[in-house]
Structure formats: C-alpha cells, structure tokens
Design a protein around this motif. Structure first.
Motif, PDB file in Angstrom:
ATOM      1  N   ALA A 210       5.528  -3.642  -4.508  1.00  0.00           N
ATOM      2  CA  ALA A 210       5.762  -2.165  -5.358  1.00  0.00           C
ATOM      3  C   ALA A 210       5.182  -1.174  -4.594  1.00  0.00           C
ATOM      4  O   ALA A 210       6.022  -0.388  -3.889  1.00  0.00           O
ATOM      5  N   GLU A 211       4.130  -1.438  -3.950  1.00  0.00           N
ATOM      6  CA  GLU A 211       3.257  -0.391  -3.069  1.00  0.00           C
ATOM      7  C   GLU A 211       3.926  -0.384  -1.878  1.00  0.00           C
ATOM      8  O   GLU A 211       3.856   0.841  -1.467  1.00  0.00           O
ATOM      9  N   ALA A 212       4.246  -1.531  -1.271  1.00  0.00           N
ATOM     10  CA  ALA A 212       4.937  -1.449   0.104  1.00  0.00           C
ATOM     11  C   ALA A 212       6.291  -0.798   0.056  1.00  0.00           C
ATOM     12  O   ALA A 212       6.646   0.071   1.002  1.00  0.00           O
ATOM     13  N   GLU A 213       7.099  -0.945  -0.877  1.00  0.00           N
ATOM     14  CA  GLU A 213       8.203  -0.222  -1.217  1.00  0.00           C
ATOM     15  C   GLU A 213       8.084   1.282  -1.343  1.00  0.00           C
ATOM     16  O   GLU A 213       8.678   2.124  -0.720  1.00  0.00           O
ATOM     17  N   ARG A 214       7.035   1.504  -2.150  1.00  0.00           N
ATOM     18  CA  ARG A 214       6.686   3.156  -2.319  1.00  0.00           C
ATOM     19  C   ARG A 214       6.583   3.710  -0.775  1.00  0.00           C
ATOM     20  O   ARG A 214       6.953   4.821  -0.551  1.00  0.00           O
ATOM     21  N   LEU A 215       5.643   3.043  -0.177  1.00  0.00           N
ATOM     22  CA  LEU A 215       5.087   3.486   1.022  1.00  0.00           C
ATOM     23  C   LEU A 215       6.294   3.737   1.907  1.00  0.00           C
ATOM     24  O   LEU A 215       6.318   4.645   2.886  1.00  0.00           O
TER      25      LEU A 215
ATOM     26  N   THR B 264       3.429  -9.021  -6.501  1.00  0.00           N
ATOM     27  CA  THR B 264       4.477  -8.180  -7.288  1.00  0.00           C
ATOM     28  C   THR B 264       3.947  -6.713  -6.774  1.00  0.00           C
ATOM     29  O   THR B 264       4.424  -5.915  -6.537  1.00  0.00           O
ATOM     30  N   THR B 265       2.607  -6.336  -7.437  1.00  0.00           N
ATOM     31  CA  THR B 265       1.968  -5.269  -6.930  1.00  0.00           C
ATOM     32  C   THR B 265       1.900  -4.680  -5.657  1.00  0.00           C
ATOM     33  O   THR B 265       2.370  -3.377  -5.415  1.00  0.00           O
ATOM     34  N   ALA B 266       1.619  -5.649  -4.662  1.00  0.00           N
ATOM     35  CA  ALA B 266       1.691  -5.301  -3.362  1.00  0.00           C
ATOM     36  C   ALA B 266       3.084  -4.941  -2.876  1.00  0.00           C
ATOM     37  O   ALA B 266       3.160  -4.119  -1.953  1.00  0.00           O
TER      38      ALA B 266
END
Length: 240
Positions: free
Chosen positions: A71-76, A67-69
């Motif tokens: 979210a981070e991928a979506e932000r990037l 889930t964290t990865a």
C-alpha cells in the motif's frame, strides 16, 4: 567336592543343570528406559507444536507487513506520478513564458525602431511646416476676438492634414498602435509598483496586445496599398 566324598548327583532328564539368572535388575532397567522414552516423545511433541505456532505467527506478521508495504509503495508511486505531471506542466509554462518574453522583446525592438523613425519624420515635418503653421495660427487668433485660442489638437490636425482617406486611415492605425503601447507601458509600471496583480496584468496585456496586433496588421495593409499607389512614405499630406 560333594559332602561325604561322593559324586555330584545328576539332574533328572529334561532339566538343565544351570541356574536361572535373576530378573530383578533386568526389570528395573526396562522401567527406566521407558520413562526416558516417554519424556523424549513429550519434548519432541512440544517442540513441534511450538515450532508450528511460531511459524504461523511469523507468516501472519509477514503477510501484514507485505500488505502495508504494498500500500505504501502504491501511494509513493501515485505521488511520483503526480510530481512528474506537475513538473511537465511547470516546464511547459516556463517554455511558454520564455517564448512570450522573446516575442515581447522582438516587439519592443520593432517599436523602438519605429519610434526613432517616427520622431525623425515628425522633426522633419515640423521644420517644414513651422513657419506656415505659425502664421496661420497667429492670423486665426487675431481674428477671433474674445474667443479661446485654438487647442493643441486642432493645431496638430491643421499641421498634419491628410491628403486622402487612405493616408488618414494609416495615421489613425499608427496612432492607435502608439497609444496601445503607452497603455501597456503603464500596465508594466503598475505591475512593478504593486498596483496591479499578475492575473489582472495578464488579462489587460493580452487584450491590448490583440488590439495592437490588429492595428499593426491594418498599418501593414495600408502601407502595402500606398506602396502600390507609388507613395513611398505611406502618408501624403496637403500642401501648407
């Protein structure tokens, strides 16, 4: 042999003659095997439960990491899209500035050629009218006792008296074009010296450019009209 030398007595019918085997050791071995089996079953149960607990914990941790990865991928991805948009905007602005620079360079070249032509024309005109204008000025100054000398503007107007309204319109349009060019040169100098900020320079330059465009358009139209009338130079002056 049997005591007394006699024969061994036979057992009664239905009774086996062999002795039964002792059961003490057999019972002891069965108890030992039962304890070993119990311990093996307990160990297997513990291992199974421990394995299930660890597996469940690892699955939960992996789910959190996933889930964290995500979210981070979506932000990037959002940052990448924003950078791409800004890059396109900067490239578009750069292309516009280059095109504007090319247009200004073309205008500067045209103005330089027009300036040279105007200077040559003015020099020729000054040579032709120098004698007559000087004599008229001297006569006028001599007749006006106690009055001020004729201003430079009046002398210039007297030296370049237009023959008709079309010639007057053309001269005014050319003069306005030259004045606007001088004003934009002053703006450039102010920008270079830091007197003007870039936004102020852009607003003033755009406004003056529009006015200069209208003045040049008027000049072209009037010149075309004069050419159709047979006036090659565009302006006709009164004879001195």
């Amino acid at each position: 042999g049997y005591p007394g030398g006699g024969r061994v007595p036979q057992p009664p019918p239905g009774v086996s003659g062999s002795r039964p085997a002792p059961t003490t050791h057999a019972r002891g071995g069965t108890s030992h095997d039962g304890d070993a089996n119990g311990r093996s079953l307990a160990e297997a149960t513990f291992k199974s439960r421990a394995s299930k607990a660890l597996t469940s914990k690892l699955k939960r941790e992996l789910a959190v990491l996933q889930t964290t990865a995500a979210a981070e991928a979506e932000r990037l991805l959002g940052v990448q899209a924003e950078l791409a948009r800004r890059r396109e905007a900067l490239e578009a602005g750069l292309r516009e500035m280059r095109a504007e620079r090319a247009r200004w360079e073309g205008r500067v070249g045209t103005l330089r050629a027009a300036t040279v032509q105007s200077e040559e024309w003015l020099a020729e005109r000054a040579r032709r009218t120098n004698g007559g204008a000087g004599a008229a000025t001297d006569a006028t100054d001599a007749t006006k006792t106690g009055s001020e000398a004729v201003s430079r503007k009046e002398r210039c107007d007297a030296a370049f008296a237009e023959e008709d309204d079309v010639s007057r319109q053309l001269l005014r349009a050319v003069a306005k074009d030259a004045a606007l060019e001088d004003a934009m040169d002053a703006l450039d100098e102010g920008l270079d010296k830091g007197v003007l900020k870039l936004p102020e320079w852009l607003r003033a330059t755009r406004k003056l450019s529009k006015e200069q465009f209208m003045a040049r358009a008027e000049t072209l139209v009037v010149r075309k009209t004069q050419t159709q009338r047979g006036v090659s130079g565009g302006v006709t002056f009164r004879s001195a």
